[in-house]
Write a protein that holds these residues in place. Structure first.
Motif, mmCIF file in Angstrom:
data_model
loop_
_atom_site.group_PDB
_atom_site.id
_atom_site.type_symbol
_atom_site.label_atom_id
_atom_site.label_comp_id
_atom_site.label_asym_id
_atom_site.label_seq_id
_atom_site.Cartn_x
_atom_site.Cartn_y
_atom_site.Cartn_z
ATOM 1 N N UNK A 188 -7.222 49.766 -18.616
ATOM 2 C CA UNK A 188 -6.610 50.898 -19.317
ATOM 3 C C UNK A 188 -6.701 52.138 -18.442
ATOM 4 N N UNK A 189 -5.557 52.790 -18.221
ATOM 5 C CA UNK A 189 -5.480 53.902 -17.278
ATOM 6 C C UNK A 189 -4.831 55.113 -17.935
ATOM 7 N N UNK A 190 -5.368 56.295 -17.703
ATOM 8 C CA UNK A 190 -4.794 57.524 -18.259
ATOM 9 C C UNK A 190 -3.472 57.854 -17.570
ATOM 10 N N UNK A 191 -2.506 58.281 -18.361
ATOM 11 C CA UNK A 191 -1.207 58.673 -17.809
ATOM 12 C C UNK A 191 -1.302 60.033 -17.115
ATOM 13 N N UNK A 192 -0.639 60.156 -15.992
ATOM 14 C CA UNK A 192 -0.521 61.435 -15.264
ATOM 15 C C UNK A 192 -1.874 62.079 -15.014
ATOM 16 N N UNK A 193 -2.878 61.271 -14.697
ATOM 17 C CA UNK A 193 -4.236 61.791 -14.538
ATOM 18 C C UNK A 193 -4.357 62.763 -13.366
ATOM 19 N N UNK A 230 -16.284 51.724 -15.900
ATOM 20 C CA UNK A 230 -15.440 52.915 -15.803
ATOM 21 C C UNK A 230 -15.143 53.105 -14.316
ATOM 22 N N UNK A 231 -13.909 53.385 -14.009
ATOM 23 C CA UNK A 231 -13.533 53.625 -12.618
ATOM 24 C C UNK A 231 -12.614 54.838 -12.583
ATOM 25 N N UNK A 232 -13.203 56.026 -12.363
ATOM 26 C CA UNK A 232 -12.416 57.250 -12.423
ATOM 27 C C UNK A 232 -11.931 57.475 -13.837
ATOM 28 N N UNK A 233 -10.605 57.510 -14.008
ATOM 29 C CA UNK A 233 -10.035 57.694 -15.346
ATOM 30 C C UNK A 233 -9.656 56.347 -15.970
#
Length: 376
Positions: A188-193, A230-233
């Protein structure tokens, strides 16, 4: 049937009871070593029975441990969640010590009230009064109980730090030798991070991530998932295959995460001026799990499943999809018609020799029986 969240909470409470039981049993053995062949306590004159004490004291310790576990999981862990590790240990240990002291005093008073009049608490020669005025005994017991409370707190905090169940797996040696398991992974990755980080600055962006991961974690707990890394965002969540498929937990978790952020929209917009969004890729298959490391031990998973899940998540923007799942996982799902599942075609993912068909899943306004796309 208990919900996944309830079962997980019960599993988290039990170790508190076990710790208190073990230390209460140790106390009985230490007490026997001190009193030797005496059949009474020298200060109070109360009869001493080793066999009786090895039953009643550990039983009381077990109950006290379960009570502290319920308080910890249900209340204290939430109240102090934003405190530092040391502050949480100190504040919660003080609260537990007050509760334990009240419990101990109550037991002594009840014991005094059930005694004959000549030995009641009103009589300054009563066993209860003798106990309270024996400062060495009282302080010794309180220090011992304080030690149990602090040890239980360290267990709780370390368990939460490395992940529920992971500490127990280390103790049991479950992954000391490599183990093969079928699991579902969600990347799962944050959009436009990157843009968000540039606009907020590093410190505010980190505060955003703390709130963001905290709010998403509630859904992971509710749907029986485990936060692997957790890997960054990016958050990596996994389930054992059976648990992830049951009631479509792995899919339901994603949409529960969306709802969780939407409920907190006002908080995010007032603090950060933006409501973060996210996208995810899911895949299932066989992985190898085991302990690695010397200076720092960790239980890790290896296998094509992780790389493939990451590649699938990386294609979400290309297909304008929030949730993409692999063909392998889509075949196993039994989604109700409240979800729409649509093929986005076959794709040759990096590192794979054969193309894989991917499917986008979204919520649908239709209802009816479970169904699958015709291509499956």
């Amino acid at each position: 049937m208990l919900s996944l969240k309830t079962r997980r909470n019960v599993a988290r409470v039990i170790p508190f009871g076990v710790l208190w039981f073990i230390f209460s049993l140790i106390y009985c053995l230490l007490e026997k070593g001190i009193l030797g062949d005496l059949d009474h306590y020298p200060k109070t004159g109360v009869a001493y029975n080793f066999v009786r004490n090895t039953v009643t004291i550990p039983a009381g310790g077990l109950m006290m441990g379960m009570l502290t576990g319920v308080l910890e999981i249900g209340y204290f862990s939430k109240w102090f969640i934003k405190k530092s590790f040391t502050r949480k240990i100190v504040f919660k240990s003080l609260l537990y010590l007050i509760i334990v002291s009240a419990f101990l005093i109550t037991l002594v008073l009840i014991n005094a009230l059930t005694m004959p009049e000549e030995h009641s608490f009103k009589n300054l020669s009563s066993p209860a009064w003798a106990f309270f005025t024996d400062y060495v005994a009282v302080i010794g017991i309180m220090v011992y109980m304080a030690s149990i409370v602090v040890i239980a707190q360290f267990y709780s905090e370390i368990s939460d730090t490395i992940g529920p169940g992971t500490l127990l797996n280390f103790f049991l040696g479950k992954y000391h030798h490599p183990v093969e398991e079928e699991r579902i992974f969600m990347f799962l990755d944050m959009k436009s991070s990157t843009t968000i980080a540039e606009n907020l600055g590093h410190v505010n962006y980190f505060d955003l991530l703390k709130d963001y991961f905290f709010d998403l974690s509630v859904a992971v707990i509710d749907y029986g998932g485990t936060i692997y890394q957790y890997a960054g965002d990016e958050m990596i969540v996994c389930w054992k295959l059976k648990e992830g498929l049951k009631n479509n937990n792995s899919i339901e978790c994603f949409f529960a995460m969306k709802r969780a952020l939407e409920r907190q929209a006002e908080k995010y917009r007032s603090k950060f001026g933006i409501l973060p969004g996210f996208k995810a890729g899911l895949h299932s298959g066989m992985v190898t799990a085991g302990e690695i490391g010397s200076l720092k031990k960790e239980i890790i998973f290896t296998g094509d499943v992780l790389n493939t899940s990451a590649r699938i998540q990386g294609l979400c923007n290309q297909f304008d999809a929030e949730l993409l799942v692999s063909e392998d996982l889509a075949k196993l799902l039994q989604l109700p018609a409240t979800y729409a599942i649509k093929s986005v075609g076959e794709n040759l993912l990096k590192g794979r020799s054969k193309p894989m068909e991917l499917f986008a899943i979204s919520t649908s306004i239709t209802s009816g029986k479970s169904w699958k796309p015709s291509s499956l």
